[in-house]
Design a protein around this motif. Structure first.
Motif, mmCIF file in Angstrom:
data_model
loop_
_atom_site.group_PDB
_atom_site.id
_atom_site.type_symbol
_atom_site.label_atom_id
_atom_site.label_comp_id
_atom_site.label_asym_id
_atom_site.label_seq_id
_atom_site.Cartn_x
_atom_site.Cartn_y
_atom_site.Cartn_z
ATOM 1 N N ILE A 1 0.837 -1.194 0.000
ATOM 2 C CA ILE A 1 0.000 0.000 0.000
ATOM 3 C C ILE A 1 0.874 1.246 0.000
ATOM 4 O O ILE A 1 1.848 1.319 0.742
ATOM 5 N N GLU B 1 18.847 -7.899 7.843
ATOM 6 C CA GLU B 1 19.673 -7.311 8.914
ATOM 7 C C GLU B 1 21.157 -7.519 8.649
ATOM 8 O O GLU B 1 21.905 -7.920 9.528
ATOM 9 N N GLU C 1 0.051 -1.125 12.031
ATOM 10 C CA GLU C 1 -0.689 -2.371 11.856
ATOM 11 C C GLU C 1 -1.129 -2.923 13.219
ATOM 12 O O GLU C 1 -2.277 -3.325 13.391
HETATM 13 N N1 LIG Z 1 3.403 -0.517 2.271
HETATM 14 C C1 LIG Z 1 2.873 -1.509 3.001
HETATM 15 N N2 LIG Z 1 1.665 -2.007 2.671
HETATM 16 C C2 LIG Z 1 1.099 -3.000 3.402
HETATM 17 N N3 LIG Z 1 1.682 -3.545 4.479
HETATM 18 C C3 LIG Z 1 2.883 -3.100 4.854
HETATM 19 C C4 LIG Z 1 3.550 -2.064 4.119
HETATM 20 N N4 LIG Z 1 4.736 -1.817 4.701
HETATM 21 C C5 LIG Z 1 4.822 -2.663 5.752
HETATM 22 N N5 LIG Z 1 3.719 -3.448 5.848
HETATM 23 C C6 LIG Z 1 3.466 -4.449 6.882
HETATM 24 O O1 LIG Z 1 4.092 -4.003 8.076
HETATM 25 C C7 LIG Z 1 4.732 -5.053 8.757
HETATM 26 C C8 LIG Z 1 6.223 -4.773 8.877
HETATM 27 O O2 LIG Z 1 6.852 -4.852 7.614
HETATM 28 P P1 LIG Z 1 8.261 -5.565 7.371
HETATM 29 O O3 LIG Z 1 8.403 -6.741 8.265
HETATM 30 O O4 LIG Z 1 8.412 -5.774 5.918
HETATM 31 O O5 LIG Z 1 9.205 -4.401 7.895
HETATM 32 P P2 LIG Z 1 10.811 -4.352 8.020
HETATM 33 O O6 LIG Z 1 11.230 -3.077 7.433
HETATM 34 O O7 LIG Z 1 11.379 -5.595 7.480
HETATM 35 O O8 LIG Z 1 10.986 -4.264 9.598
HETATM 36 P P3 LIG Z 1 12.288 -4.689 10.496
HETATM 37 O O9 LIG Z 1 13.382 -3.755 10.163
HETATM 38 O O10 LIG Z 1 11.770 -4.507 11.888
HETATM 39 O O11 LIG Z 1 12.589 -6.088 10.157
HETATM 40 C C9 LIG Z 1 4.427 -6.304 7.971
HETATM 41 O O12 LIG Z 1 3.316 -6.952 8.529
HETATM 42 C C10 LIG Z 1 4.118 -5.784 6.579
HETATM 43 O O13 LIG Z 1 3.276 -6.650 5.897
#
Ligand SMILES: Nc1ncnc2c1ncn2[C@@H]1O[C@H](COP(=O)(O)OP(=O)(O)OP(=O)(O)O)[C@@H](O)[C@H]1O
Ligand SMILES: [Mg+2]
Length: 455
Positions: free
Chosen positions: A147, A246, A367
């Motif tokens: 999104i 990471e 979320e």
């Molecule tokens: N643009 C988006 N649209 C829909 N859902 C999203 C979007 N961005 C993040 N999410 C949701 O938010 C949550 C966190 O995303 P994600 O795990 O990809 O983050 P990350 O950057 O890898 O975090 P971290 O650094 O803590 O590992 C997930 O459940 C993901 O599905």
């Protein structure tokens, strides 16, 4: 890998019986090995890898039950099928308890045995495929389920669309919870390697030696506890994609080894001398400021350059506040459905509250908040009272983080920029923007016209 002949070890002290099984098995295109007793079987298992073992129970030198125990210690995942001339329920139960995959009574019905062997191989293959599948997060994911309509996210999508189909190494940067893993999945799903494995590893979750053994695999006996040879993630990802999550938390020693795989496409398993060659596309992610880590000597400069062929920075949620209502609606419908609630949306005041917060935990935090609210709300619309009490106001945070005031700029220029930013952060809500700017709606309208701001 699946075209390789399966290696089956037959253990029986009756030579003619071994020959009979072998004859039936060879027909099935398996590669057959033989052992005369339990001791010989153990010795062979220690040296070589077998896909399956068929073993008699009653043997002179080390019986089947003792050998089974030992084999399961050396290589727990090898399926062992037991056969015996005596149909004793007790031995059968004992064998199964010790991890035998199957139990046959002699004289053997070879059709049943062959069928059972085949079924076991099919099951193992499915299990392996399933494991890879589980690691393919958001399996049927398409870019459309990310999104975002903010300019910052549209830019991310653009880079993604351009780079995903290439084999280029991609480095995803962004604060925790911004969606790095989601973007990594999207790259994979839109790549030419989407039919191939997608393997993921979190480099921050494991200590150095375990991480290396996970990445590169190990030979049997490489360290205490390495009772069997194991393929690492680089090998599992061969011909596919490896997501190094990471990566900023990797030690310098491991970084050097990863750099070699990136440069030469080769490595050695831990405790091994044989060089393994792989063809793997790398996607890496970190929430650390890698450039700063390089400066401080915590991250290799050469690896940083290798990784950042295509860097994608995902902006923090507070830098793209236009996405908040969209994301909030998306999560609301997801969690309302999951919890069997009929909730149509948010009251304007509730949305306003969401927009004023600065979301240090980014999309993940949003979320979680929405999930909790969906569970707690019994109204058709989420009200501000249902949302947690956020203490820090978004606007204050935005202004602090991005000072528009810099010597050398005209007042008009700064005013225009502040208006633009405020409008962006309120999703073009004139009333709200005017309130934040401390001017009337009418004055704001005049300034929008004066500065020719397009909305
Ligand atoms: N643009 C988006 N649209 C829909 N859902 C999203 C979007 N961005 C993040 N999410 C949701 O938010 C949550 C966190 O995303 P994600 O795990 O990809 O983050 P990350 O950057 O890898 O975090 P971290 O650094 O803590 O590992 C997930 O459940 C993901 O599905
Ligand atoms: Mg992540």
């Amino acid at each position: 890998m699946n075209n390789k002949k399966k290696k089956i070890l037959i253990v029986d002290d009756d030579t003619s019986h071994r020959v009979m099984i072998k004859a039936n098995m060879i027909e099935k295109d398996y590669e057959i090995f033989e052992a005369e007793n339990g001791a010989e079987a153990i010795e062979l298992v220690e040296k070589d890898f077998f896909d399956l073992i068929i073993m008699d129970i009653k043997m002179k030198k080390v019986d089947g039950i003792t050998a089974l125990k030992k084999i399961k210690e050396i290589s727990p995942s090898i399926p062992v099928m037991i056969m015996t001339a005596y149909s004793s329920v007790q031995t059968a139960v004992e064998a199964l308890k010790l991890g035998a995959a199957e139990y046959f009574v002699k004289p053997l019905d070879m059709e049943t045995v062959c069928h059972s062997v085949e079924r076991t191989f099919n099951y193992l293959m499915l299990q392996k495929e399933n494991k890879t599948l589980k690691e393919q997060l958001h399996k049927n994911f398409e870019i459309s389920s990310i999104i975002g309509k903010s300019i910052a996210m549209l830019k991310v999508f653009e880079v993604l669309a351009l780079s995903a189909p290439s084999d280029a190494t991609i480095l995803i940067l962004g604060e925790s919870g911004t969606g790095k893993e989601l973007i990594a999945s999207a790259i994979y799903q839109n790549s030419n390697r989407k039919e191939k494995p997608f393997i993921k590893i979190n480099c921050a979750a494991l200590p150095e030696n375990l991480l290396e053994s996970e990445l590169f695999g190990h030979e049997k006996g490489a360290f205490t506890g390495a009772v069997a040879k194991r393929e690492g993630r680089f090998e599992l990802a061969n011909s596919g994609t490896l997501f190094l999550d990471e990566i900023g938390d990797m030690t310098l020693a491991t970084q050097a080894k990863v750099l070699r795989v990136l440069q030469e496409g080769e490595f050695e398993r831990l405790g091994g001398e044989k060089t393994v060659k792989v063809d793997v596309r790398i996607i890496a992610a970190t929430n650390k400021d890698l450039e700063a880590e390089v400066k401080e000597g915590n991250f290799r400069k050469d690896l940083f350059f290798r990784l950042s062929v295509v860097p994608i920075t995902i902006p923090a949620l507070r830098e793209r506040m236009q996405d908040i209502p969209l994301l909030a609606e998306f999560f609301l419908s997801k969690y309302a459905e999951k919890n069997n609630r009929i909730i149509r949306g948010f009251t304007p005041a509730a949305l306003d509250k969401l927009m004023r917060y600065d979301w240090p935990g980014n999309v993940r935090e949003l979320e979680n908040v929405i999930e909790r609210s969906a569970i707690m709300s019994f109204d058709q619309l989420i009200k501000p009272e249902t949302l947690p009490d956020f203490t820090n106001a978004a606007t204050a945070a935005v202004i602090e983080r991005e000072p528009v005031l810099q010597p050398g700029r005209s007042i008009k220029d700064v005013e225009k920029e502040l208006i633009l930013k405020t409008l962006e952060s309120t999703n073009n809500n004139i009333t709200r923007a005017a309130e934040l700017l401390g001017i009337s709606r009418r004055t704001l309208h005049n300034k929008i016209n004066e500065y020719k701001i397009e909305m």
